[in-house]
Every structure is written in C-alpha cells, then in structure tokens.
Design a protein around this motif. Structure first.
Motif, PDB file in Angstrom:
ATOM      1  N   MET A  87      44.042  71.008-136.137  1.00 33.78           N
ATOM      2  CA  MET A  87      42.839  71.623-135.585  1.00 33.78           C
ATOM      3  C   MET A  87      41.896  70.565-135.023  1.00 33.78           C
ATOM      4  O   MET A  87      41.295  70.749-133.962  1.00 33.78           O
ATOM      5  N   LEU A  88      41.758  69.437-135.703  1.00 33.14           N
ATOM      6  CA  LEU A  88      40.885  68.363-135.239  1.00 33.14           C
ATOM      7  C   LEU A  88      41.385  67.783-133.921  1.00 33.14           C
ATOM      8  O   LEU A  88      40.614  67.589-132.980  1.00 33.14           O
TER       9      LEU A  88
ATOM     10  N   LEU B 246      41.063  67.231-128.039  1.00 29.76           N
ATOM     11  CA  LEU B 246      41.704  67.362-126.728  1.00 29.76           C
ATOM     12  C   LEU B 246      41.021  68.428-125.879  1.00 29.76           C
ATOM     13  O   LEU B 246      40.846  68.250-124.673  1.00 29.76           O
ATOM     14  N   GLY B 247      40.628  69.531-126.500  1.00 32.69           N
ATOM     15  CA  GLY B 247      39.908  70.569-125.770  1.00 32.69           C
ATOM     16  C   GLY B 247      38.582  70.059-125.232  1.00 32.69           C
ATOM     17  O   GLY B 247      38.197  70.361-124.100  1.00 32.69           O
ATOM     18  N   GLY B 248      37.868  69.271-126.026  1.00 34.90           N
ATOM     19  CA  GLY B 248      36.615  68.685-125.574  1.00 34.90           C
ATOM     20  C   GLY B 248      36.810  67.716-124.425  1.00 34.90           C
ATOM     21  O   GLY B 248      36.013  67.684-123.481  1.00 34.90           O
ATOM     22  N   LEU B 249      37.882  66.923-124.491  1.00 31.25           N
ATOM     23  CA  LEU B 249      38.157  65.988-123.398  1.00 31.25           C
ATOM     24  C   LEU B 249      38.492  66.727-122.106  1.00 31.25           C
ATOM     25  O   LEU B 249      38.032  66.353-121.024  1.00 31.25           O
ATOM     26  N   VAL B 250      39.294  67.783-122.210  1.00 33.60           N
ATOM     27  CA  VAL B 250      39.646  68.572-121.022  1.00 33.60           C
ATOM     28  C   VAL B 250      38.403  69.254-120.462  1.00 33.60           C
ATOM     29  O   VAL B 250      38.171  69.253-119.248  1.00 33.60           O
ATOM     30  N   LEU B 251      37.584  69.827-121.327  1.00 34.21           N
ATOM     31  CA  LEU B 251      36.346  70.471-120.886  1.00 34.21           C
ATOM     32  C   LEU B 251      35.425  69.460-120.209  1.00 34.21           C
ATOM     33  O   LEU B 251      34.846  69.739-119.158  1.00 34.21           O
TER      34      LEU B 251
END
Length: 97
Positions: free
Chosen positions: A49-50, A55-60
């Motif tokens: 989850m971390l 990774l989601g934050g980097l893509v966003l």
C-alpha cells in the motif's frame, strides 16, 4: 486543523500496527528474479500500500500537478507583463512652438 491531521495520522499508524499484529503468518513474495520467503503478511500488505501510494503520488505530480504549475507560472508572467504595461507612465506630448 493541525490537530485533526495529527489525530488522523495517529489513527492510521495504530490501524497499521493492529493490522500487522493480526496477520503474522508468513507469505512468499516472488518478484521474478528475486524471491522473499516468510515475510509477514501484514507487513507485506502495508508495504504494498505504501509503495502504491508513493507511485500514485509521483504519477499525479508528473502528469497533473507539474503541468498545472507551469501553466499558472506562464499566466502569472503574462499577467505581470500586462499590468506593468498598463501602469506605465506616459508623458503627455509637448506642444511645438
């Protein structure tokens, strides 16, 4: 507001500790060339989850936040140039004798 954020962070940490304690059974993780045996299930899920959140934050950030910041910067530069042109003092023409 800061107290509410700290409270939510403390609740998430407590939930993670409880989640890890309730799932102590070992699990084998296979990453192709690498294999990790007997990693605790709770720890494995929390790390997954971390990593997903990071990774989601980097893509966003790369595809949404960064282009919007560039756009705002360009608009602010353009508006700043427009305002300086509007506020420029123009001296009246002197009559010729």
């Amino acid at each position: 507001m800061r107290i509410l954020q700290l409270l939510i962070a403390a609740l998430c940490v407590a939930a993670g500790v409880v989640f890890g304690a309730l799932n102590p059974q070992g699990v084998a993780l296979d990453f192709g060339p690498w294999r990790i045996d007997a990693a605790p299930l709770g720890l494995s899920l929390l790390l997954a989850m971390l990593v997903g959140a990071i990774l989601g934050g980097l893509v966003l950030g790369a595809f949404v936040i960064w282009p919007l910041r560039r756009r705002v910067y360009r608009l602010e530069r353009r508006n700043g140039a427009d305002e300086s042109a509007e506020t420029a003092v123009v001296e009246p023409a002197r009559p010729t004798p």
